[in-house]
Design a protein around this motif. Structure first.
Motif, PDB file in Angstrom:
ATOM      1  N   ARG A  82      15.248 -34.322 -33.533  1.00  0.00           N
ATOM      2  CA  ARG A  82      15.466 -33.082 -34.158  1.00  0.00           C
ATOM      3  C   ARG A  82      15.475 -32.629 -33.701  1.00  0.00           C
ATOM      4  NH1 ARG A  82      10.128 -30.918 -38.181  1.00  0.00           N
ATOM      5  NH2 ARG A  82      11.714 -29.185 -39.491  1.00  0.00           N
ATOM      6  N   TYR A 133       5.686 -28.098 -34.299  1.00  0.00           N
ATOM      7  CA  TYR A 133       6.013 -28.132 -36.107  1.00  0.00           C
ATOM      8  C   TYR A 133       6.426 -28.405 -36.086  1.00  0.00           C
ATOM      9  CZ  TYR A 133       9.431 -25.805 -39.313  1.00  0.00           C
ATOM     10  OH  TYR A 133      10.006 -25.722 -40.156  1.00  0.00           O
ATOM     11  N   THR A 134       7.032 -29.609 -35.991  1.00  0.00           N
ATOM     12  CA  THR A 134       7.096 -30.917 -36.734  1.00  0.00           C
ATOM     13  C   THR A 134       5.762 -32.442 -36.843  1.00  0.00           C
ATOM     14  OG1 THR A 134       9.365 -31.081 -35.349  1.00  0.00           O
ATOM     15  CG2 THR A 134       8.314 -33.380 -35.943  1.00  0.00           C
ATOM     16  N   TYR A 186       9.679 -36.528 -41.714  1.00  0.00           N
ATOM     17  CA  TYR A 186       8.747 -37.040 -42.436  1.00  0.00           C
ATOM     18  C   TYR A 186       9.220 -38.455 -42.858  1.00  0.00           C
ATOM     19  CZ  TYR A 186       4.894 -38.766 -45.238  1.00  0.00           C
ATOM     20  OH  TYR A 186       3.620 -40.223 -45.689  1.00  0.00           O
ATOM     21  N   SER A 199      14.760 -29.821 -42.920  1.00  0.00           N
ATOM     22  CA  SER A 199      13.760 -30.343 -43.251  1.00  0.00           C
ATOM     23  C   SER A 199      12.668 -31.261 -42.483  1.00  0.00           C
ATOM     24  CB  SER A 199      12.799 -30.018 -44.595  1.00  0.00           C
ATOM     25  OG  SER A 199      13.288 -31.150 -45.095  1.00  0.00           O
ATOM     26  N   THR A 200      11.359 -30.870 -42.264  1.00  0.00           N
ATOM     27  CA  THR A 200      10.029 -31.913 -42.044  1.00  0.00           C
ATOM     28  C   THR A 200      10.003 -33.043 -42.690  1.00  0.00           C
ATOM     29  OG1 THR A 200       9.428 -29.588 -40.585  1.00  0.00           O
ATOM     30  CG2 THR A 200       8.266 -31.635 -41.421  1.00  0.00           C
ATOM     31  N   ARG A 226      16.473 -28.685 -33.281  1.00  0.00           N
ATOM     32  CA  ARG A 226      15.456 -26.945 -34.054  1.00  0.00           C
ATOM     33  C   ARG A 226      16.270 -26.275 -34.458  1.00  0.00           C
ATOM     34  NH1 ARG A 226      15.385 -22.763 -30.891  1.00  0.00           N
ATOM     35  NH2 ARG A 226      14.850 -23.630 -28.385  1.00  0.00           N
ATOM     36  N   GLY A 243       3.854 -31.419 -39.510  1.00  0.00           N
ATOM     37  CA  GLY A 243       4.234 -31.041 -40.275  1.00  0.00           C
ATOM     38  C   GLY A 243       4.248 -32.949 -41.106  1.00  0.00           C
ATOM     39  N   ILE A 244       4.481 -33.436 -40.405  1.00  0.00           N
ATOM     40  CA  ILE A 244       4.283 -34.977 -40.367  1.00  0.00           C
ATOM     41  C   ILE A 244       2.955 -35.633 -40.751  1.00  0.00           C
ATOM     42  CG2 ILE A 244       4.524 -36.887 -39.682  1.00  0.00           C
ATOM     43  CD1 ILE A 244       7.240 -35.986 -37.610  1.00  0.00           C
ATOM     44  N   THR A 275      12.109 -34.348 -30.404  1.00  0.00           N
ATOM     45  CA  THR A 275      12.491 -32.718 -30.675  1.00  0.00           C
ATOM     46  C   THR A 275      13.538 -31.945 -29.181  1.00  0.00           C
ATOM     47  OG1 THR A 275      10.456 -31.749 -29.831  1.00  0.00           O
ATOM     48  CG2 THR A 275      10.634 -32.477 -31.941  1.00  0.00           C
TER      49      THR A 275
END
Ligand SMILES: Nc1ncnc2c1ncn2[C@@H]1O[C@H](COP(=O)(O)OP(=O)(O)OP(=O)(O)O)[C@@H](O)[C@H]1O
Length: 908
Positions: A12, A100-101, A69, A64-65, A14, A104-105, A304
């Motif tokens: 991912r 950050y990831t 996910y 988006s996260t 950012r 969210g996950i 990330t």
């Protein structure tokens, strides 16, 4: 569903943050596809690196996260609901967006997990949450305020566990969010040059989920699933130098790198296969996550990256790590808790539920239970009542049975036997000997009753009952009448009970015989009842000889005692007690019952026939009824039957023939008729064969021989002369005509024997005894009529009746008896000779049985002769009395004081 599978690796990017943007540090990376990441930057050493990287999924800065996910972690994270351990990693340099990831996950996963739970109410879920931080290679509990490091323990089943790690059971989703907040607050945060909120530690959030069905539906479906999912937010993977850290921060970086370096080594090693050493134990991080790295887990790694050009080296390192990770294979398995444990848990839950129901009396289930209990109580009461009634009935029946047995075994039989014996003594003493003997009429033989009951005691009971007249249990009268109604129809009604008139040893031998007698003999031991008419009794004294008168006097004496003589019409038939014990006068049967019991009787019109005194006859005697003209037939040896007194024939004739010389009408009655024999002492003394002196032969020939020993033939012939034309039966025939008639009659009798299932021994006896003597005509005539009567009774009602069945059974018993004697009486050579002669294969099975079944089965004369010879052979050497017991229950007893001995017609 599970098994070996590769770690799901995604990358991912950012967005470029403000700081990077200020520097004009643009993005070097571009997602050229869902799985491909391409380097767009321009660097001198570009040729040394791949231009594009491919992973399971690559997410651009715009993704988006949730998308990350759902496409890169959801499947793995939610595997925990299926009992599969899972882990989701975030790997990358500092400030690349790991936290950050992962935040969210984690939240999305938790949300989906709770949604799943809500959609599966049939299962019960238990969620437990724990959180730890690895900081400077120390494990710390993020849910505890205690900062003391936790030890790692190696559990044989669970692997590496963190000692004393707090594990909170989640109440709900909100509870989880609270705990997550606590973890965030507890996590060591240190500001670095790269990330003001840089996470200096490795954070592991662990959610353990245990699920099981709420209802027990069998062991197969009662398994509990147990698994955990790890959400791992690694510390930044950048080199410590890059963080410009110094002092404390430097130390942090080295520890961070130690765990990260070990993680890299493990991943690289695992990517090459599992053959080499995997350095899990080189760091706390790899030890704790060992199962998630190539073990029993499903793993997803989200790498990330910062797209900025300045982070190109770290980004390439991250991508290299991702390249290795995507080659790592794990072996995810469904973790099923042992069924027994689940069962115990279920039972515990069920117990708790029931306890709760009991605590709530008003609940529906409790009400149902109460109703069920009431119903069962009612049922129990009913069953108890039924049981009580049954027990009472049992007691009643048992009491009756005991009474019957007592009466049969002690009272009646003994009384009966003793009375018979006493009567004999009494008769002998008070009457001329032959009067007491001759007082018995052969008609008794037709009164023979054949108890069909299996119970010996019952037979004895009824026997005694009849013998004693009405000295009996009134309750038995009806039953006895019914029995007699059937019994008398039986062929065996012609049987005479051997025990009835035994010799001086009769009582003892009777009981002894009872025990020793085989089943067959028991079947053949039958009772007879004495029925006669008043008219007969009255006329008897007028017609008979003095000897008869003597007997009549005895009768008069009996009548004086009120015994059994019923003063009804001449045709009235009365049951007469066998044993005329004066003392039992009051026990005589009632007339009605006598009538009910009558079947084989001597008609009142048969006034010239001697009255019957013998109540007992045995099997062979029926036929003997016709030579059993003696009242004590059953006490007389066969040979004696023919010992007509020179002075008696006329009376015999008169008892058999009308004044016109015809046979008495009684002989043509529907009832079987027997002739009577009357002897005087004088006659008997002179004519009766003296078996003791002559040595009674032990085979059947004795019968014939005895018959010819001047005891019968000469007298009968003489009688015929005396009677002259009165004896129309014989006197009107010429010798040649008689011979023809004899053969014809004999043939018919043989046929009737076959049809009536007559005893084989009886047939043999009869066949050998009567071979054409003219004087035998009367016997042939009586036998013929008797058999005709039996035959008619067989077909009464148009179909086979109990009489037929009974006769067949008796015949079978007799064959069985002959079968048994074959082995004893016949040598092997004799048997083999017979087999051959009778057409039985010497090698066939059950040869003896076959032979026994063929005896007397045909009516041709050759077969008859052979059958008679064989039967004679089989019975000839029997021990004294054995034949009586085992075959016929027959005993001819010399009922004389000087000659009281048992005599079997088959041999002494
Ligand atoms: N995909 C993204 N979109 C928008 N902002 C992001 C994204 N990823 C990260 N950020 C922002 O970047 C900053 C750093 O992110 P984060 O703290 O998650 O980095 P990190 O990898 O966890 O760093 P460290 O290892 O130092 O903890 C945060 O302010 C975060 O909001």
């Amino acid at each position: 569903m599970a098994g070996q599978e590769r770690i799901v690796v995604s990358v991912r990017l950012r967005p470029v943050n403000a700081r990077e943007a200020e520097r004009g540090d643009g993005s070097d990376w571009e997602c050229t596809g869902p799985t491909t990441l391409a380097f767009r930057g321009t660097v001198p050493e570009r040729a040394m690196f791949p231009a594009a990287y491919t992973y399971d999924r690559v997410f651009s800065a715009e993704c988006s996260t949730r998308q990350v996910y759902e496409e890169g972690a959801r499947r793995v994270a939610l595997s925990v609901l299926s009992g599969i351990n899972s882990s989701v990693f975030a790997y990358g340099q500092t400030s690349s967006g790991k936290t950050y990831t992962m935040v969210g996950i984690t939240e999305l996963s938790m949300s989906d997990i709770y949604d799943y739970i809500d959609k599966h109410p049939e299962r019960e879920f238990v969620l437990k949450f724990s959180a730890m931080e690895i900081y400077n290679e120390a494990v710390r509990d993020l849910l505890s305020t205690d900062a003391a490091p936790l030890r790692l323990l190696d559990d044989p089943e669970k692997g590496t566990v963190v000692e004393k790690l707090t594990e909170e059971t989640l109440r709900d989703k909100g509870h989880l969010l609270e705990l997550l907040a606590v973890c965030e607050a507890q996590r060591q945060i240190g500001e670095t040059a790269l990330n003001e909120t840089s996470s200096r530690s490795h954070q592991i959030l662990r959610l353990t989920i245990e699920s099981s069905p709420k209802q027990f539906t069998g062991r197969a479906n009662s398994s509990t699933l147990l698994a955990c999912v790890n959400f791992v937010d690694l510390a930044g993977s950048e080199r410590a130098s890059q963080t410009a850290a110094a002092g404390m921060r430097l130390k942090e970086g080295s520890h961070i790198n130690r765990s990260l370096l070990t993680l890299g080594k493990v991943i690289r090693q695992l990517s090459k296969g599992r053959n080499g050493h995997i350095p899990y134990r080189d760091s706390k991080l790899t030890r704790i996550l060992q199962s998630s790295l190539g073990g029993n887990a499903r793993t997803a790694i989200i790498c990330t990256m910062s797209p900025a050009h300045c982070h190109i080296e770290q980004s390439r390192n991250t991508l290299l790590f991702a390249n290795c990770a995507k080659d790592v294979v794990t072996d995810a398995q469904v973790n099923v808790v042992m069924s027994d444990k689940a069962l115990v848990k279920h039972l515990q839950r069920e117990l708790a539920r029931l306890e709760n129901e009991l605590k709530s009396p008003g609940s529906a289930s409790c009400s149902n239970h109460a109703e069920a209990l009431r119903e069962k109580d009612e049922l129990i009461k009913q069953l108890e009542q039924q049981l009580k009634e049954l027990m009472e009935q049992k007691d009643t029946v048992q009491s009756q049975l005991d009474s019957f047995r007592r009466v049969a075994s002690e009272g009646y039989i003994d009384d009966c036997t003793s009375r018979r014996w006493n009567e004999r003594n009494w008769s002998s003493e008070s009457l001329p000997h032959n009067a007491s003997e001759g007082a018995l009429s052969s008609s008794d033989t037709y009164d023979a009753t054949y108890e069909e009951q299996d119970d010996f005691g019952s037979k004895e009971l009824d026997a005694s009952h009849v013998c004693r007249g009405h000295h009996h249990n009134p309750e038995l009268s009806e039953r006895t009448a019914r029995q007699h109604q059937q019994i008398v129809e039986d062929q065996s009604m012609f049987s005479l009970d051997p025990t009835s008139n035994h010799n001086s040893e009769s009582t003892d031998s009777h009981h002894a015989n009872k025990e020793a007698t085989s089943e067959a003999s028991e079947e053949h031991c039958k009772e007879v009842q004495c029925i006669e008419t008043n008219g007969l009794r009255r006329r008897k004294s007028q017609v008979f000889s003095p000897a008869i008168r003597s007997y009549a006097d005895a009768d008069a004496t009996e009548e004086k005692h009120g015994e059994s003589i019923t003063s009804t019409t001449d045709n009235a038939i009365q049951l007469f007690t066998c044993d005329t014990d004066p003392s039992s006068d009051t026990e005589k049967p009632k007339t009605d019952e006598s009538l009910a019991l009558k079947r084989c009787v001597v008609s009142s019109r048969d006034g010239v026939l001697s009255r019957s005194r013998s109540c007992r006859a045995s099997f062979m005697v029926i036929p003997n009824s016709w030579f059993d003209n003696s009242a004590d037939m059953n006490m007389t040896p066969p040979g004696e039957i023919f010992k007509y007194s020179p002075s008696r024939p006329e009376k015999v004739r008169r008892s058999l023939y009308t004044e016109n010389g015809d046979l008495q009408n009684d002989l043509s009655l529907d009832y079987p008729v027997v002739t009577g024999r009357v002897e005087s002492d004088e006659v008997t003394d002179k004519s009766t064969c003296n078996f003791e002196e002559e040595g009674i032969t032990s085979d059947i020939s004795c019968v014939a021989e005895t018959k010819t020993k001047g005891c019968t033939v000469s007298h009968i012939e003489k009688n015929e002369k005396d009677v002259g034309a009165d004896s129309s039966v014989t006197s009107t025939e010429s010798p040649s005509q008689w011979s023809i008639n004899f053969e014809k009659k004999q043939k018919e009798i043989i046929e009737l024997w076959q049809e009536c299932n007559v005893s084989l021994v009886h047939r043999t006896y009869f066949f050998l005894l009567f071979k054409g003597d003219k004087a035998d005509n009367i016997y042939l005539e009586v036998e013929h009529r008797r058999l005709s009567f039996i035959k008619s009774s067989f077909s009464a009602g148009g179909e086979p009746n109990a009489t037929v069945t009974s006769s067949l059974r008796n015949l079978r018993h007799e064959r069985d008896m002959l079968y048994k004697h074959m082995l004893k009486k016949l040598h092997l050579s004799e048997r083999e000779s017979l087999y051959t002669k009778w057409g039985i294969d010497l090698n066939s099975k059950q040869r003896r049985l076959q032979l026994s079944r063929r005896i007397w089965t045909q009516t041709d004369m050759e077969h008859v002769k052979e059958s008679a010879a064989l039967v004679t052979k089989l019975v000839e050497h029997l021990e004294k009395g054995q034949a009586i017991k085992e075959m016929f229950g027959l005993s001819f007893t010399l009922n004389r004081r000087d000659d009281r001995r048992s005599f079997s017609w088959v041999g002494a």
